[in-house]
Motif scaffolding. Structure first.
Motif, PDB file in Angstrom:
ATOM      1  N   PHE A  19       0.751  -1.072   0.139  1.00  0.00           N
ATOM      2  CA  PHE A  19      -0.124  -0.164  -0.046  1.00  0.00           C
ATOM      3  C   PHE A  19       0.764   1.233   0.122  1.00  0.00           C
ATOM      4  O   PHE A  19       2.036   1.436   0.703  1.00  0.00           O
ATOM      5  CB  PHE A  19      -0.886   0.043   1.414  1.00  0.00           C
ATOM      6  N   ASP A  20       0.327   2.273  -0.589  1.00  0.00           N
ATOM      7  CA  ASP A  20       1.173   3.429  -0.529  1.00  0.00           C
ATOM      8  C   ASP A  20       0.699   4.284   0.651  1.00  0.00           C
ATOM      9  O   ASP A  20      -0.289   3.711   1.227  1.00  0.00           O
ATOM     10  CB  ASP A  20       0.962   4.299  -1.765  1.00  0.00           C
ATOM     11  N   ILE A  21       1.237   5.430   1.035  1.00  0.00           N
ATOM     12  CA  ILE A  21       0.998   6.024   2.207  1.00  0.00           C
ATOM     13  C   ILE A  21      -0.603   6.621   2.164  1.00  0.00           C
ATOM     14  O   ILE A  21      -1.125   6.783   3.360  1.00  0.00           O
ATOM     15  CB  ILE A  21       1.965   7.275   2.411  1.00  0.00           C
ATOM     16  N   SER A  22      -1.180   6.837   1.172  1.00  0.00           N
ATOM     17  CA  SER A  22      -2.723   7.082   1.094  1.00  0.00           C
ATOM     18  C   SER A  22      -3.745   5.759   1.118  1.00  0.00           C
ATOM     19  O   SER A  22      -4.835   6.178   1.175  1.00  0.00           O
ATOM     20  CB  SER A  22      -3.032   7.948  -0.183  1.00  0.00           C
ATOM     21  N   GLY A  23      -2.993   4.756   1.132  1.00  0.00           N
ATOM     22  CA  GLY A  23      -3.824   3.464   1.519  1.00  0.00           C
ATOM     23  C   GLY A  23      -4.098   2.746   0.319  1.00  0.00           C
ATOM     24  O   GLY A  23      -4.790   1.848  -0.041  1.00  0.00           O
ATOM     25  N   LYS A  24      -3.692   3.279  -1.214  1.00  0.00           N
ATOM     26  CA  LYS A  24      -4.030   2.644  -2.583  1.00  0.00           C
ATOM     27  C   LYS A  24      -3.003   1.322  -2.391  1.00  0.00           C
ATOM     28  O   LYS A  24      -1.681   1.485  -2.329  1.00  0.00           O
ATOM     29  CB  LYS A  24      -3.739   3.817  -3.289  1.00  0.00           C
ATOM     30  N   ILE A  25      -3.637   0.397  -3.106  1.00  0.00           N
ATOM     31  CA  ILE A  25      -2.830  -0.582  -3.423  1.00  0.00           C
ATOM     32  C   ILE A  25      -2.219  -0.639  -4.603  1.00  0.00           C
ATOM     33  O   ILE A  25      -2.649  -0.276  -5.659  1.00  0.00           O
ATOM     34  CB  ILE A  25      -3.940  -2.052  -3.589  1.00  0.00           C
ATOM     35  N   VAL A  26      -0.739  -0.860  -4.475  1.00  0.00           N
ATOM     36  CA  VAL A  26       0.179  -0.727  -5.689  1.00  0.00           C
ATOM     37  C   VAL A  26       0.647  -2.184  -6.027  1.00  0.00           C
ATOM     38  O   VAL A  26       1.236  -2.032  -7.218  1.00  0.00           O
ATOM     39  CB  VAL A  26       1.216   0.373  -5.472  1.00  0.00           C
ATOM     40  N   LEU A  45       7.170   2.606  -9.230  1.00  0.00           N
ATOM     41  CA  LEU A  45       6.690   3.207  -7.941  1.00  0.00           C
ATOM     42  C   LEU A  45       7.651   4.517  -7.694  1.00  0.00           C
ATOM     43  O   LEU A  45       8.891   4.564  -7.640  1.00  0.00           O
ATOM     44  CB  LEU A  45       6.676   2.456  -6.830  1.00  0.00           C
ATOM     45  N   SER A  46       6.761   5.471  -6.989  1.00  0.00           N
ATOM     46  CA  SER A  46       7.591   6.758  -6.536  1.00  0.00           C
ATOM     47  C   SER A  46       8.346   6.335  -5.348  1.00  0.00           C
ATOM     48  O   SER A  46       7.900   5.495  -4.521  1.00  0.00           O
ATOM     49  CB  SER A  46       6.642   7.911  -6.393  1.00  0.00           C
ATOM     50  N   GLU A  47       9.586   7.072  -4.991  1.00  0.00           N
ATOM     51  CA  GLU A  47      10.231   6.711  -3.789  1.00  0.00           C
ATOM     52  C   GLU A  47       9.274   7.494  -2.530  1.00  0.00           C
ATOM     53  O   GLU A  47       8.793   8.333  -2.738  1.00  0.00           O
ATOM     54  CB  GLU A  47      11.452   7.639  -3.849  1.00  0.00           C
ATOM     55  N   GLY A  48       9.373   6.755  -1.650  1.00  0.00           N
ATOM     56  CA  GLY A  48       8.569   7.132  -0.249  1.00  0.00           C
ATOM     57  C   GLY A  48       8.305   5.855   0.546  1.00  0.00           C
ATOM     58  O   GLY A  48       8.935   4.741   0.653  1.00  0.00           O
ATOM     59  N   VAL A  49       7.369   5.891   1.403  1.00  0.00           N
ATOM     60  CA  VAL A  49       7.082   5.086   2.511  1.00  0.00           C
ATOM     61  C   VAL A  49       5.938   4.068   2.218  1.00  0.00           C
ATOM     62  O   VAL A  49       4.915   4.776   1.666  1.00  0.00           O
ATOM     63  CB  VAL A  49       7.157   5.667   3.971  1.00  0.00           C
ATOM     64  N   TYR A  50       5.922   3.073   2.224  1.00  0.00           N
ATOM     65  CA  TYR A  50       4.947   1.937   1.764  1.00  0.00           C
ATOM     66  C   TYR A  50       4.523   0.888   2.893  1.00  0.00           C
ATOM     67  O   TYR A  50       5.500   0.887   3.743  1.00  0.00           O
ATOM     68  CB  TYR A  50       5.343   1.238   0.692  1.00  0.00           C
ATOM     69  N   VAL A  51       3.442   0.475   2.893  1.00  0.00           N
ATOM     70  CA  VAL A  51       3.265  -0.521   4.092  1.00  0.00           C
ATOM     71  C   VAL A  51       3.020  -2.016   3.142  1.00  0.00           C
ATOM     72  O   VAL A  51       2.331  -2.013   2.474  1.00  0.00           O
ATOM     73  CB  VAL A  51       2.023  -0.318   4.922  1.00  0.00           C
ATOM     74  N   ALA A  52       3.922  -2.895   3.616  1.00  0.00           N
ATOM     75  CA  ALA A  52       3.571  -4.312   3.020  1.00  0.00           C
ATOM     76  C   ALA A  52       2.947  -5.084   4.097  1.00  0.00           C
ATOM     77  O   ALA A  52       3.078  -5.066   5.334  1.00  0.00           O
ATOM     78  CB  ALA A  52       5.052  -4.963   2.853  1.00  0.00           C
ATOM     79  N   ASN A  53       1.800  -5.880   3.453  1.00  0.00           N
ATOM     80  CA  ASN A  53       0.890  -6.702   4.306  1.00  0.00           C
ATOM     81  C   ASN A  53       1.037  -8.094   3.853  1.00  0.00           C
ATOM     82  O   ASN A  53       0.915  -8.299   2.530  1.00  0.00           O
ATOM     83  CB  ASN A  53      -0.532  -6.168   4.175  1.00  0.00           C
ATOM     84  N   ILE A  54       1.526  -8.949   4.583  1.00  0.00           N
ATOM     85  CA  ILE A  54       1.681 -10.573   4.017  1.00  0.00           C
ATOM     86  C   ILE A  54       0.454 -11.296   4.890  1.00  0.00           C
ATOM     87  O   ILE A  54       0.896 -11.269   6.121  1.00  0.00           O
ATOM     88  CB  ILE A  54       3.100 -10.979   4.206  1.00  0.00           C
ATOM     89  N   THR A  55      -0.281 -12.007   4.186  1.00  0.00           N
ATOM     90  CA  THR A  55      -0.998 -12.975   4.692  1.00  0.00           C
ATOM     91  C   THR A  55      -0.735 -14.239   4.410  1.00  0.00           C
ATOM     92  O   THR A  55      -0.545 -14.656   3.219  1.00  0.00           O
ATOM     93  CB  THR A  55      -2.713 -12.764   4.249  1.00  0.00           C
TER      94      THR A  55
END
Length: 70
Positions: A19-26, A45-55
């Motif tokens: 996810f990008d910082i706004s919550g959009k799935i990339v 992808l643009s440089e920046g902070v993202y969140v990886a979610n692994i299930t």
């Protein structure tokens, strides 16, 4: 320009979502199996902070902050 997810315990991974910082799935990859590692291109992808979610198959979910610098 690549995100690598390591799986040293051989868990059955159901999905990897980035996810990008706004919550959009990339990045959204499903039914990946039990490989030792997975690689995803971050070239577009643009440089920046993202969140990886692994299930995993037992429905446990792991989230990690990822900094992308291409």
């Amino acid at each position: 320009s690549e995100l690598t997810v390591l799986n040293p315990n051989g868990l059955d991974i159901k999905s990897v979502t980035l996810f990008d910082i706004s919550g959009k799935i990339v990045i959204n990859a499903k039914n990946l199996g039990a490989q030792n590692d997975y690689s995803f291109s971050t070239q577009s992808l643009s440089e920046g902070v993202y969140v990886a979610n692994i299930t995993v198959a037992s429905n446990q979910s792991i989230s990690k902050k990822v900094v992308i610098k291409n």
